[in-house]
Design an enzyme around this catalytic site. Structure first.
Site, PDB file in Angstrom:
ATOM      1  N   ASP A 115       0.853  -1.174   0.000  1.00  0.00           N
ATOM      2  CA  ASP A 115       0.000   0.000   0.000  1.00  0.00           C
ATOM      3  C   ASP A 115       0.893   1.230   0.000  1.00  0.00           C
ATOM      4  OD1 ASP A 115      -3.166   0.485   0.603  1.00  0.00           O
ATOM      5  OD2 ASP A 115      -1.948   2.157   1.295  1.00  0.00           O
ATOM      6  N   ASP A 134      -7.615  -2.227  -5.482  1.00  0.00           N
ATOM      7  CA  ASP A 134      -8.763  -1.731  -4.715  1.00  0.00           C
ATOM      8  C   ASP A 134      -8.481  -0.244  -4.504  1.00  0.00           C
ATOM      9  OD1 ASP A 134     -10.924  -1.335  -3.123  1.00  0.00           O
ATOM     10  OD2 ASP A 134     -10.338  -2.710  -1.529  1.00  0.00           O
ATOM     11  N   CYS A 172     -15.177   1.222  -3.883  1.00  0.00           N
ATOM     12  CA  CYS A 172     -16.422   1.211  -3.097  1.00  0.00           C
ATOM     13  C   CYS A 172     -17.140   2.526  -3.373  1.00  0.00           C
ATOM     14  CB  CYS A 172     -16.148   1.012  -1.606  1.00  0.00           C
ATOM     15  SG  CYS A 172     -14.965   2.157  -0.880  1.00  0.00           S
TER      16      CYS A 172
END
Length: 429
Positions: free
Chosen positions: A263, A306, A359
């Site tokens: 990340d 993501d 999302c």
């Protein structure tokens, strides 16, 4: 605390949020620290009023003909709080900590105005500027999606098949009214709270401490499954964050093969180490420096992005962000996503797949982002999302997702999950 004190506390917290322009969680925490006499049930009830008010802020304001936070807090109790005007008046009577009662004009407005008569944007509880984003992605059903994002969410668990079975999780959590989701076997659901109740603290359960399950929204579980991770693969979770999808991918891979998790921010990665240990994941390697990934270039069967996004698909859990978000912040996220996709693409080997997830229910972050990527990356082609869905979700009772030009959408209205978007691309050269 009686209801009057709880309501007054919620009003103070909503006012503090507006004044300081701070997140709901921060304001709730600050209030709790300065009012230590309030018990856990009091804090849960106050939180319910605050979050209900934020989810339905536009529609409550319309029905009350008032934008005052006190009136909106009252409206939250009359809506998701499940109280009638008569019940509320009776419960507040004689409570010296209660706020002033609703003015007769507000009571009359609430009784006379029906939400079905409101404009679509009010029924959807959306900021006006967001409508075009929802409409481009979701079509004529955008208002229903907005309304569904205004409802209380359930608490979803993912049974960790490396350590347990869904049946074992349901049995272990019997006291919480947890039930298996019939069409997605690994998912276990605890229904949304009613009234001023609260969800159980599932992280305190022995089953959680033993790694039998993780807290993970159903939509997040589904998109992890749609990635198509299998035993023996080489997988890169490029935006792993705290590791929720890494854990789900590892279970799908039966701990065989290799997952590389990284990340951009090490602070987001911090929880992943304990989570991997508790879940019994042995095939994940965490990279805290992007330079460590150089050896993976062109070798990955699967790269999962993501992507950082506005989180508009999670507004039922984080409704305060709905009203703070701006168009310029959206465009900042879009630029981030473009950079992340461009950086992740070289790790995919020929014949491998690049999976893009958000999302978000905004067109610019979803189909718009994929169109931008494919216009600049000639070596990738879109995969058939309908075929991927049919192969991954085999239960006949499964709801049909919304297929878009480039991917598919899950949402509270469609799949009773948070809002998610996923598109899968194959590297052809």
């Amino acid at each position: 605390m009686r209801l009057g004190g709880r309501l007054q506390a919620a009003i103070e917290i909503l006012g503090d949020m507006d004044k300081r322009e701070c997140p709901a969680a921060e304001s709730l925490k600050d209030w709790g620290q300065s009012h230590r006499f309030a018990g856990s049930s009091d804090r849960a009830a106050i939180g319910n009023i605050v979050y209900d008010a934020l989810r339905r802020r536009a529609s409550i304001s319309w029905r009350m003909e008032s934008e005052a936070v006190a009136d909106i807090a009252y409206g939250a109790l009359l809506g998701d709080g499940g109280l009638t005007l008569e019940e509320l008046a009776a419960m507040l009577a004689g409570d010296r900590f209660a706020p002033p009662p609703l003015a007769p004009s507000l009571v009359a407005a609430w009784q006379s105005r029906k939400l079905a008569d409101a404009p679509d944007v009010i029924q959807a509880d959306l900021p006006q500027w967001c409508v075009s984003q929802f409409e481009q992605l979701l079509g004529t059903g955008w208002a229903a999606e907005g309304q569904a994002l205004g409802r209380r969410p359930p608490l979803d668990l993912r049974a960790n098949t490396l350590r347990s079975t869904p049946e074992e999780v349901v049995k272990a959590m019997a006291g919480t009214q947890a039930e298996a989701v019939s069409w997605f076997p690994q998912a276990v659901r605890i229904a949304p709270v009613a009234g001023l109740g609260r969800h159980p603290k599932v992280q305190m359960e022995a089953a959680f401490q033993n790694g039998w399950f993780e807290v993970q929204d159903l939509g997040s579980q589904i998109v992890a499954r749609l990635c198509g991770a299998r035993a023996g693969m080489q997988v890169l979770d490029y935006c792993a964050g705290a590791g929720g999808k890494t854990l789900a991918l590892a279970a799908d891979m039966e701990n065989r093969g290799q997952i590389h998790a990284c990340d951009a921010a090490n602070t987001r990665l911090a929880p992943i180490f304990e989570r991997l240990r508790r879940a019994g994941v042995h095939n994940a390697q965490v990279h805290t420096e992007k330079t460590e990934l150089a050896a993976l270039n062109g070798r990955m069967d699967l790269v999962v992005v993501d992507a950082p996004c506005t989180g508009s698909g999670t507004w039922r859990r984080h409704p305060d962000t709905k009203w703070r978000l701006t168009g310029s912040q959206l465009q900042h996220r879009v630029a981030e996503q473009q950079n992340v996709l461009a950086a992740a693409a070289p790790f995919v080997k020929t014949g491998g797949r690049l999976v893009y997830i958000t999302c978000s229910l905004f067109y610019d972050e979803d189909d718009g982002q994929i169109a931008h990527f494919l216009a600049r990356q000639s070596g990738f082609r879109l995969c058939d999302m309908a075929a991927i869905w049919q192969a991954a979700i085999t239960q006949a009772a499964a709801p049909a997702p919304r297929f878009t030009l480039s991917g598919l959408v899950l949402s509270p209205h469609i799949s009773e999950s948070d809002g998610f978007y996923i598109a899968v691309m194959e590297k052809t050269a």
